[in-house]
Scaffold this active site. Structure first.
Site, PDB file in Angstrom:
ATOM      1  N   GLY A 217       0.047 -21.752  -8.454  1.00 18.59           N
ATOM      2  CA  GLY A 217       0.760 -22.834  -9.121  1.00 18.59           C
ATOM      3  C   GLY A 217       0.107 -23.171 -10.428  1.00 18.59           C
ATOM      4  N   GLY A 218       0.369 -24.385 -10.829  1.00 15.78           N
ATOM      5  CA  GLY A 218      -0.031 -24.799 -12.167  1.00 15.78           C
ATOM      6  C   GLY A 218      -1.515 -24.664 -12.434  1.00 15.78           C
ATOM      7  N   MET A 219      -2.308 -24.998 -11.427  1.00 17.01           N
ATOM      8  CA  MET A 219      -3.745 -25.012 -11.657  1.00 17.01           C
ATOM      9  C   MET A 219      -4.343 -23.614 -11.661  1.00 17.01           C
ATOM     10  SD  MET A 219      -5.147 -28.078 -11.759  1.00 17.01           S
ATOM     11  CE  MET A 219      -4.627 -29.759 -11.518  1.00 17.01           C
ATOM     12  N   GLY A 220      -3.652 -22.676 -11.074  1.00 16.57           N
ATOM     13  CA  GLY A 220      -4.207 -21.343 -10.963  1.00 16.57           C
ATOM     14  C   GLY A 220      -3.774 -20.726  -9.657  1.00 16.57           C
TER      15      GLY A 220
ATOM     16  N   VAL B  51      -4.917 -19.735  -5.599  1.00 17.61           N
ATOM     17  CA  VAL B  51      -5.866 -20.007  -4.522  1.00 17.61           C
ATOM     18  C   VAL B  51      -5.858 -18.825  -3.555  1.00 17.61           C
ATOM     19  CG1 VAL B  51      -6.603 -21.621  -2.761  1.00 17.61           C
ATOM     20  CG2 VAL B  51      -5.303 -22.436  -4.727  1.00 17.61           C
TER      21      VAL B  51
ATOM     22  N   ASP C  47      -4.854 -37.058 -11.586  1.00 20.20           N
ATOM     23  CA  ASP C  47      -3.615 -36.413 -11.142  1.00 20.20           C
ATOM     24  C   ASP C  47      -3.404 -36.662  -9.652  1.00 20.20           C
ATOM     25  OD1 ASP C  47      -1.291 -34.996 -11.426  1.00 20.20           O
ATOM     26  OD2 ASP C  47      -2.240 -33.025 -11.301  1.00 20.20           O
TER      27      ASP C  47
END
Lengths: 826, 187
Positions: A150-153, A155, A265
């Protein structure tokens, strides 16, 4: 009619500057078009004003590229026009539109079959695999499977090659430039965070960098995100769960804030609900806050400038200002709001609309959507959602407040008994069912209380059934048979079993203690009827007696006066006048005359008070001319006397028989507008409320101010004098309701969630009804200073309210053009 | 029933005011570009910003309430500044991503705002252009020549073959319509 004589120079000048109204100008033009003398006079008149100066001022030239850009934007902006009719931005809550990393998609972290490298390597930042079952390597980690992206990277499930420990390995998609310095900062922050140890915060085992990418190794948790839980519930969560999850988030935030960390966030997708296989059966999942501080360093998963939905963002964050922990508290308020209602507090069709909504809107209180919620929770969420960071409670206070609400909900030792009895046998439906009680849902694993209460519900409707709900359990109770229902102790939300329009039960909740026997009288309260005769916002409402019945009069900005008898099926009577939009309505003391006031801006606006016969709705003579938009009129208790208040602060006492101004002051309330007026009994004093935030008591004889009541921080919009004349009440944009002691000038003030536009007092003076910007109609008890009930019905703000003469019902008018009748609890 | 050509701001509050929206866009687009210029928005980014402002206005305009303490101009200014702040924030993001958008080079704070006189000048002049079709060519030209170009009524009358009186009345009619149309917008 032609004007035979030449107009005065001043009139000529006004004509030629276009300052006269069309009717006057027409007559003059006919004369001037043929009059030589006037023609000469015109040439000698200078004739200059702001509009002419504006037209004469030279403007910078636009080059062709600029003209092309302007044309392109004009074409694009005109395509927005369909939105004009659906201007209230509302979007159904759509958690699917969020773009963030959501490992909730995999409910359990099971090993996945090894990925065969037939396709091009989607993770070029990984080092090549060195053993079977690996996708690749990163630092000391064997990367085994993708858990989520997703947005953060991305996993991964990974194994620490040294410690042989399974971890969740988060590879951060760093913001574009990824300067060594920025990554250094990220690693420093991650390492600092790793030292923060708290039950409710997920912290990294290890932060590192390999092959040019930063990563975090975190504990591998079972469970799902809170977002997953919200999606699954598709509506409000049980109260106990809201309180527990909220408290655990607040506790985690408090610990992090104490160490100077800000999350930035907080949202359901960043809250993990960890299910613990080893824990006792039925024990609730534990909250773990994910991604602390990552918002600062991680890139947003969208093209630059089109970031994911900032639906949980604090106003100061949305405005791009520097934020501290208090922004997290606002976000927590949004999370609680979603848990409590199943809806986002702020929505918008576009990111722009959403950000504006966050900056300016006050969402309706959660109890409006979910009346079974504890009042204290409603208030707490309201405080968390305050625009001003300083007005929000801190995380520790929130945790304590939620704990307090939890405790208050189960004050009896029975709660402890429940907790202690975790392993006890679960009673089936039969065990819980008493006379007339049928369980809707099976018990969710909680053992029944050994000592139920007996509650008898009294209700007018024979054979009626109601639903009582405690946490996630519901029972249907036949209330017509007046037999006692057997209920475990606790707080119950009540609602009609059959749909009753927008009406709800009063009381909406009942709390019973172990072994208690009680009788609860129920009533249906809420909206009884409504009409939609006005095409524009309603300016004022009043209730009158005519034709042997009770009628609701409403005056609208669509220039109509509507008379409606909700008891009859007939369509309301509509009277229209070509004047300007109607702003308010008032009924004379003898109940036979109604006054409407109108006004607006621009040269065509008519600023006037008109009178109508209540019985026939025929216009009466003697209109009064104002100077600007007239916002307020009030009839004196003494005959033939009325006071009007205007937008420019003009305040006038009129002799209505002669249609003459008796006394007048200008620029009352600092010229910021008079918005409401009310006489004291006897008629020698009148009160006004204005844009300067004050309420002023005037001597009617000479319009000298006698007393100024200071307290409201913003414009005062509504004002009533309570019977007896010792007290007055006022409401305003500062979102307070104030009750003033007129002898001392002291006030009691009660806060409400949004700016309040309208106020009415019950005939006996014990209750108030307010209408506010959130579209809520609220009933207040004056003696205890408490909101009794809040009704939702209007799609937009409520602009006018009134009581019926018996005080049992209220009417309201709104910006949505509707007029609604409400049954009030007694 | 009685019908009146009330001002644009008032008409925008009515349902189905789509033609009025078109007029509003025509009126305000050049002004907003000029305003963006003044605030230091690079020219290649101004179009997006102005479009963004319109997207906000189409939602907020129908519920705009005239308030004696707050003019339309200050309200519009608040909307524009709000959008600009969001824009600058995005710009900061764009810079970090390493994009070459000029937004990233925005100054932290722009230049001085468009003042009231400039706002009035842009709006009034544009209105005169946009409303040209509402008048006969002679009427409009007479007003334009006398008011904007500052020529004498007599000279314009000679050009157009009108009486001096007719030129003055032409000016009167155009200015009156202008005032009506811009009621509440020029404050």
């Amino acid at each position: 009619m032609p004007v035979p004589l030449c107009p005065a120079p001043a009139q000529l000048e006004a004509l030629v500057l276009g300052r006269l109204t069309e009717t006057v100008a027409d007559d003059l033009e006919r004369h001037v078009s043929t009059c030589q003398r006037c023609g000469q006079k015109l040439q000698s008149l200078a004739g200059e004003d702001a509009l002419l100066r504006a037209l004469r001022q030279p403007l910078p030239r636009e080059d062709s590229r600029r003209r092309a850009a302007v044309s392109a934007v004009i074409a694009a902006a005109k395509k927005l026009r369909p939105k004009l009719d659906t201007a209230t931005p509302t979007l159904p809550y759509d958690p699917g539109s969020t773009q963030e990393y959501d490992p909730g998609s995999t409910q359990e972290f099971r090993p996945e079959p090894p990925t065969t490298p037939a396709v091009p390597n989607p993770f070029p930042f990984l080092r090549p695999p060195q053993a079977d079952g690996e996708i690749g390597r990163l630092g000391p980690y064997r990367v085994l499977a993708v858990l989520g992206a997703g947005g953060m990277g991305v996993v991964f499930r990974a194994e620490d090659a040294h410690l042989r420990r399974l971890v969740a390995l988060k590879v951060i998609k760093a913001k574009g430039d990824s300067s060594p310095r920025a990554r250094e900062q990220f690693l420093a922050e991650a390492r600092a965070l790793a030292r923060l140890e708290h039950d409710h915060v997920v912290t990294a085992y290890h932060a590192g960098e390999d092959n040019g990418v930063p990563y975090l190794a975190m504990p591998l948790l079972a469970g799902q995100t809170l977002q997953g839980r919200v999606d699954e519930a598709a509506g409000p969560l049980p109260v106990a769960e809201i309180l527990r999850v909220g408290r655990e988030i607040a506790t985690g935030l408090a610990a992090a804030h104490a160490h100077g960390f800000v999350h930035r966030d907080v949202k359901p997708a960043n809250v993990w609900l960890e299910s613990r296989p080893g824990a006792a059966a039925g024990s609730p999942p534990r909250v773990k806050i994910l991604d602390f501080g990552l918002a600062v360093v991680a890139a947003e998963d969208a093209p630059a400038g089109v970031a994911g939905t900032p639906a949980y963002m604090a106003p100061e964050q949305a405005a791009g200002r520097v934020v501290d922990g208090r922004a997290d508290l606002f976000s927590l308020g949004c999370v609680l709001y979603v848990l409590a209602t199943g809806r986002l507090p702020f929505t918008g069709e576009t990111r722009t609309a959403l950000l504006i909504s966050i900056a300016v809107d006050d969402p309706p209180p959660v109890r409006a959507a979910n009346p079974g919620l504890p009042v204290a929770l409603d208030e707490l969420i309201g405080r968390l959602l305050r625009k001003e960071p300083a007005d929000r409670p801190d995380a520790a206070a929130v945790a304590a407040a939620l704990q307090g609400i939890e405790d208050a909900r189960r004050p009896k030792p029975s709660r402890r008994a429940w907790l202690a009895a975790t392993g006890a046998a679960v009673l089936g439906a039969a065990g819980l069912t008493a006379v007339g009680v049928r369980k809707l849902r099976p018990p969710s694993g909680r053992p029944a209380d050994p000592d139920p209460a007996e509650v008898t519900f009294e209700y007018d409707e024979p054979d009626a059934r109601i639903v009582v709900r405690r946490d996630d359990e519901e029972w249907v109770v036949n209330v017509g048979d007046k037999l006692p229902a057997s209920l475990p102790p606790g707080e119950y939300a009540l609602r009609p079993a059959a749909v009753a329009g927008t009406r709800t039960l009063w009381p909406a909740t009942v709390t019973v203690a172990a072994g208690e026997k009680k009788t609860v009288a129920l009533r249906l309260v809420g909206e009884v009827a409504a009409h939609r005769e006005h095409s524009l916002p309603v300016g004022g409402v009043a209730v009158v007696t005519r034709k042997g019945g009770v009628f609701v009069l409403s005056a609208g900005q669509d220039r109509t006066l509507v008379a409606w008898n909700p008891a009859l099926q007939d369509r309301p009577t509509v009277v229209w006048h070509k004047d300007s939009p109607l702003r308010c309505v008032a009924v004379s003391t003898d109940g036979r005359t109604v006054a409407t006031a109108c006004g607006g801006i621009g040269p065509r606006a008519v600023q006037a008070v008109r009178f109508w016969d209540v019985e026939t709705l025929e216009p009466l003579g003697g209109a009064l001319a104002g100077r600007s938009q007239i916002n307020a009129v009030a009839f004196s208790p003494t005959p033939n006397c009325l006071v009007s208040g205007e937008n420019d602060g003009t305040l006038t006492v009129w002799d209505t028989r002669r249609a003459a101004a008796l006394t007048r002051v200008e620029k009352a309330h600092d010229g910021l507008g008079v918005f409401a007026a009310a006489f004291l009994p006897g008629g020698s004093r009148v009160l006004t409320a204005g844009g300067d935030g004050t309420v002023v008591v005037w001597d009617v004889a000479d319009l000298k101010p006698v007393r100024t009541l200071v307290g409201h921080a913003k414009p005062v919009r509504g004002l009533v004098v309570l019977p007896g004349g010792k007290q007055a009440a006022s409401v305003g944009d500062d979102a307070t309701v104030r009750v003033w002691d007129l002898a001392t000038g002291q006030a009691r003030a009660w806060a409400t969630p949004t700016a309040v536009r309208a106020l009415a007092g019950s005939p006996d003076g014990t209750r108030l009804v307010t209408g506010d910007d959130a579209g809520m109609v609220r009933l207040w008890d004056v003696s205890v200073g408490r909101e009794v009930v809040a009704f939702r019905g209007h799609a937009k703000g409520v602009t006018a309210v009134a009581f019926t003469p018996d005080g049992r019902r209220a009417v309201s008018g709104g910006q949505d053009g509707t007029v609604r009748l409400w049954e009030l609890p007694q | 029933m009685f019908s009146t050509s009330s001002g644009l701001l008032e008409r925008l509050r009515h349902p189905h005011a789509t033609r009025d929206w078109d007029r509003f866009v025509d009126l305000y687009a050049p002004l907003l570009f000029a305003w963006a210029d003044r605030l230091g928005v690079p020219r290649q980014d101004a179009a997006d910003l102005v479009q963004d402002v319109f997207a906000t206005l189409v939602e907020k305009l129908p519920t705009f309430e005239y308030d004696p303490a707050k003019s339309f101009r200050t309200w519009l200014k608040a909307v524009l500044h709000n959008r600009l702040r969001a824009w600058r924030r995005k710009g900061a993001g764009a810079r970090r991503v390493g994009g070459d958008s000029a937004v990233a080079d925005l100054p932290a704070a722009g230049g001085p705002d468009l003042d009231a006189a400039e706002y009035h000048a842009h709006l009034a002049r544009r209105a005169l252009d946009v409303m040209r079709a509402d008048f006969t060519p002679d009427t409009w030209t007479a007003c334009w020549e006398v008011v904007v170009n500052g020529r004498s009524a007599a000279a314009v009358a000679a050009d157009l073959g009108l009486t001096v009186n007719a030129v003055y009345l032409a000016k009167a009619r155009v200015l009156r319509r202008l005032r009506e149309e811009l009621a509440g917008l020029l404050d």
